[in-house]
Enzyme design. Structure first.
Site, PDB file in Angstrom:
ATOM      1  N   ARG A   1       0.821  -1.227   0.000  1.00 26.08           N
ATOM      2  CA  ARG A   1       0.000   0.000   0.000  1.00 26.08           C
ATOM      3  C   ARG A   1       0.857   1.280   0.000  1.00 26.08           C
ATOM      4  NH1 ARG A   1      -3.303  -3.575  -0.520  1.00 26.08           N
ATOM      5  NH2 ARG A   1      -5.433  -3.583   0.276  1.00 26.08           N
TER       6      ARG A   1
ATOM      7  N   SER B   1     -10.921  -0.470   3.536  1.00 25.12           N
ATOM      8  CA  SER B   1     -10.089  -0.592   4.739  1.00 25.12           C
ATOM      9  C   SER B   1      -9.584   0.790   5.140  1.00 25.12           C
ATOM     10  CB  SER B   1      -8.868  -1.465   4.462  1.00 25.12           C
ATOM     11  OG  SER B   1      -9.241  -2.734   4.001  1.00 25.12           O
TER      12      SER B   1
ATOM     13  N   GLU C   1      -4.569   3.832   5.919  1.00 21.24           N
ATOM     14  CA  GLU C   1      -4.455   3.418   4.517  1.00 21.24           C
ATOM     15  C   GLU C   1      -5.097   4.503   3.657  1.00 21.24           C
ATOM     16  OE1 GLU C   1      -5.584   1.981   1.152  1.00 21.24           O
ATOM     17  OE2 GLU C   1      -6.766   0.481   2.230  1.00 21.24           O
TER      18      GLU C   1
HETATM   19  N1  EPU Z   1     -11.111 -10.190  10.775  1.00 23.80           N
HETATM   20  C1  EPU Z   1     -11.542  -9.981  12.061  1.00 23.80           C
HETATM   21  N2  EPU Z   1     -12.642  -9.186  12.261  1.00 23.80           N
HETATM   22  C2  EPU Z   1     -13.309  -8.609  11.247  1.00 23.80           C
HETATM   23  C3  EPU Z   1     -12.871  -8.835   9.919  1.00 23.80           C
HETATM   24  C4  EPU Z   1     -11.754  -9.627   9.688  1.00 23.80           C
HETATM   25  O1  EPU Z   1     -10.981 -10.476  13.016  1.00 23.80           O
HETATM   26  O2  EPU Z   1     -14.263  -7.873  11.520  1.00 23.80           O
HETATM   27  C5  EPU Z   1      -9.889 -10.985  10.567  1.00 23.80           C
HETATM   28  C6  EPU Z   1     -10.155 -12.426  10.215  1.00 23.80           C
HETATM   29  O3  EPU Z   1      -9.202 -13.229  10.909  1.00 23.80           O
HETATM   30  C7  EPU Z   1      -9.876 -12.501   8.724  1.00 23.80           C
HETATM   31  C8  EPU Z   1      -8.770 -11.489   8.591  1.00 23.80           C
HETATM   32  O4  EPU Z   1      -9.101 -10.469   9.528  1.00 23.80           O
HETATM   33  O5  EPU Z   1      -9.481 -13.776   8.323  1.00 23.80           O
HETATM   34  C9  EPU Z   1      -8.601 -10.903   7.203  1.00 23.80           C
HETATM   35  O6  EPU Z   1      -9.807 -10.268   6.798  1.00 23.80           O
HETATM   36  P1  EPU Z   1     -10.124  -9.963   5.279  1.00 23.80           P
HETATM   37  O7  EPU Z   1      -9.939 -11.202   4.461  1.00 23.80           O
HETATM   38  O8  EPU Z   1     -11.437  -9.257   5.183  1.00 23.80           O
HETATM   39  O9  EPU Z   1      -8.965  -8.995   4.804  1.00 23.80           O
HETATM   40  P2  EPU Z   1      -8.352  -7.697   5.460  1.00 23.80           P
HETATM   41  O10 EPU Z   1      -6.984  -8.034   5.915  1.00 23.80           O
HETATM   42  O11 EPU Z   1      -9.236  -7.054   6.445  1.00 23.80           O
HETATM   43  C10 EPU Z   1      -7.166  -6.918   3.248  1.00 23.80           C
HETATM   44  C11 EPU Z   1      -7.093  -5.654   2.446  1.00 23.80           C
HETATM   45  C12 EPU Z   1      -8.354  -5.496   1.621  1.00 23.80           C
HETATM   46  C13 EPU Z   1      -8.449  -6.706   0.683  1.00 23.80           C
HETATM   47  C14 EPU Z   1      -8.483  -7.973   1.538  1.00 23.80           C
HETATM   48  C15 EPU Z   1      -8.440  -9.244   0.697  1.00 23.80           C
HETATM   49  C16 EPU Z   1      -5.698  -4.098   3.670  1.00 23.80           C
HETATM   50  C17 EPU Z   1      -5.641  -2.897   4.548  1.00 23.80           C
HETATM   51  N3  EPU Z   1      -6.909  -4.508   3.332  1.00 23.80           N
HETATM   52  O12 EPU Z   1      -8.245  -6.754   4.154  1.00 23.80           O
HETATM   53  O13 EPU Z   1      -8.250  -4.325   0.849  1.00 23.80           O
HETATM   54  O14 EPU Z   1      -9.608  -6.635  -0.106  1.00 23.80           O
HETATM   55  O15 EPU Z   1      -7.330  -8.032   2.404  1.00 23.80           O
HETATM   56  O16 EPU Z   1      -7.160  -9.441   0.208  1.00 23.80           O
HETATM   57  O17 EPU Z   1      -4.653  -4.623   3.283  1.00 23.80           O
HETATM   58  C18 EPU Z   1      -8.721  -1.992   0.907  1.00 23.80           C
HETATM   59  O18 EPU Z   1      -7.522  -1.801   0.799  1.00 23.80           O
HETATM   60  O19 EPU Z   1      -9.544  -1.011   0.988  1.00 23.80           O
HETATM   61  C19 EPU Z   1      -9.232  -3.338   0.971  1.00 23.80           C
HETATM   62  C20 EPU Z   1     -10.516  -3.602   1.145  1.00 23.80           C
END
Ligand code: EPU
Length: 331
Positions: A158, A230, A327
């Site tokens: 990012r 995010s 972000e």
């Molecule tokens: N989780 C929680 N609570 C929640 C949601 C998620 O504990 O309310 C935990 C779970 O363990 C889950 C993990 O977080 O397995 C990962 O969650 P998720 O797959 O939704 O991905 P993320 O890490 O929250 C990142 C990117 C997203 C991208 C997804 C999929 C960043 C800051 N965000 O989100 O990008 O779509 O992975 O690869 O890196 C964005 O940048 O705006 C964005 C949406």
């Protein structure tokens, strides 16, 4: 080029907050770009795409230039060349329709092409830097164009050279190397689940459709609930620090990163542990189905949303000793 004075950007940012700027102009073409006044200082300019990764917190004493969405994609020397004002998802669909792979995991990411290199967009194990060959910028001081190679963009998670805001650059076009033999990456669990029953490997188009469905089910549509995806980055932490935190919090999620030796933890998980999932004060809050999404339930101001993010950062710092980093661009 029509220049508007004291323009409200409320309809042009997905947090839907009021924000007036000194001057405002829309551009649709290279000739519009070239008509930009040459004398504007870097700190007095703001280049905007679709406003889907920005939080306005005060009046902008700036000249705001907004790309009006317009799809323009060509193939030059085997590279896919897209105009900065092309909606990102339309570029992904254009590519998968031609069976060109490389950006299918980045389907349904909001925003325009010009914003994509800015924060090296990423999702489901793929980042823009994996297929990007060059970024063309227009220098509004000199009126000249310049191409930066992938290396010169200094991409990391990012992040890119464009985040330093120290050059008078507007991203005008990008060149991508998309191929019909690019490897399919469905390593992320939600994608594996989608294709578990399918015997043959999915096509690029099927991957893009699966990613679209996953994103639609997880992330709120800004036209129904104002948000910018995010809000914080997932913190990259040293393995030693991770071990120390895991002694107290056994469930701390840790992910390996493709491009660096350190590990990433989940900002959403940290926020959820601190009670921010679904937390709301007035119209500012965090989404009840995903703790990483800051939302405006109606009439929250930029300042109210900012206050909520500061509370969340403080709570995570106190509980885990981890400093969350935005972000979204906060102005
Ligand atoms: N989780 C929680 N609570 C929640 C949601 C998620 O504990 O309310 C935990 C779970 O363990 C889950 C993990 O977080 O397995 C990962 O969650 P998720 O797959 O939704 O991905 P993320 O890490 O929250 C990142 C990117 C997203 C991208 C997804 C999929 C960043 C800051 N965000 O989100 O990008 O779509 O992975 O690869 O890196 C964005 O940048 O705006 C964005 C949406």
């Amino acid at each position: 080029m029509k220049i508007l004075e004291n323009h409200n950007l409320k309809n042009l940012n997905t947090f839907a907050v009021d924000c007036y700027c000194d001057q405002f102009a829309e551009i649709q073409s290279l000739s519009d770009l070239e008509a930009l006044p040459h004398n504007i200082k870097i700190t007095e300019m703001l280049i905007m795409g679709s406003g889907s990764n920005i939080l306005f917190t005060e009046k902008l004493n700036r000249f705001v230039v907004r790309f009006k969405p317009r799809k323009h994609i060509t193939v030059v020397d085997n590279l896919v060349v897209a105009w900065a004002g092309t909606p990102w998802h339309e570029l992904v669909m254009w590519a998968v329709d031609k069976n060109l792979g490389g950006i299918e995991n980045l389907a349904y990411i909001p925003g325009l092409v010009g914003a994509a290199p800015f924060q090296n967009i990423g999702a489901y194990g793929t980042e823009l830097r994996d297929s990007l060959v060059w970024v063309e910028v227009y220098n509004w001081h000199t009126g000249l164009y310049h191409r930066l190679s992938n290396e010169e963009c200094l991409f990391s998670y990012r992040h890119s050279v464009f985040k330093y805001h120290d050059q008078p650059w507007v991203i005008s076009r990008i060149g991508l190397d998309l191929r019909s033999d690019s490897p399919i990456n469905i390593s992320y669990q939600p994608l594996q689940d989608k294709f578990a029953k399918q015997s043959k490997p999915p096509t690029y188009k099927e991957v893009a459709q699966a990613v679209t469905e996953i994103r639609q089910s997880k992330l709120p549509d800004p036209s129904e609930l104002a948000n910018a995806g995010s809000f914080f980055k997932n913190p990259v932490i040293d393995p030693q620090v991770a071990k120390r935190i895991q002694r107290r919090f056994k469930d701390l999620p840790l992910f390996e990163t493709k491009h660096c030796q350190e590990q990433k933890t989940s900002a959403a998980w940290l926020l959820e542990q601190c009670g921010f999932k679904g937390h709301r004060e007035g119209d500012a809050g965090f989404y009840d189905k995903h703790a990483l999404i800051l939302v405006n339930h109606g009439h929250a101001t930029g300042q109210e949303l900012l206050k909520m993010t500061k509370m969340a950062k403080r709570a995570v710092k106190v509980k885990f000793g981890i400093e969350l980093e935005e972000e979204v661009r906060v102005l």
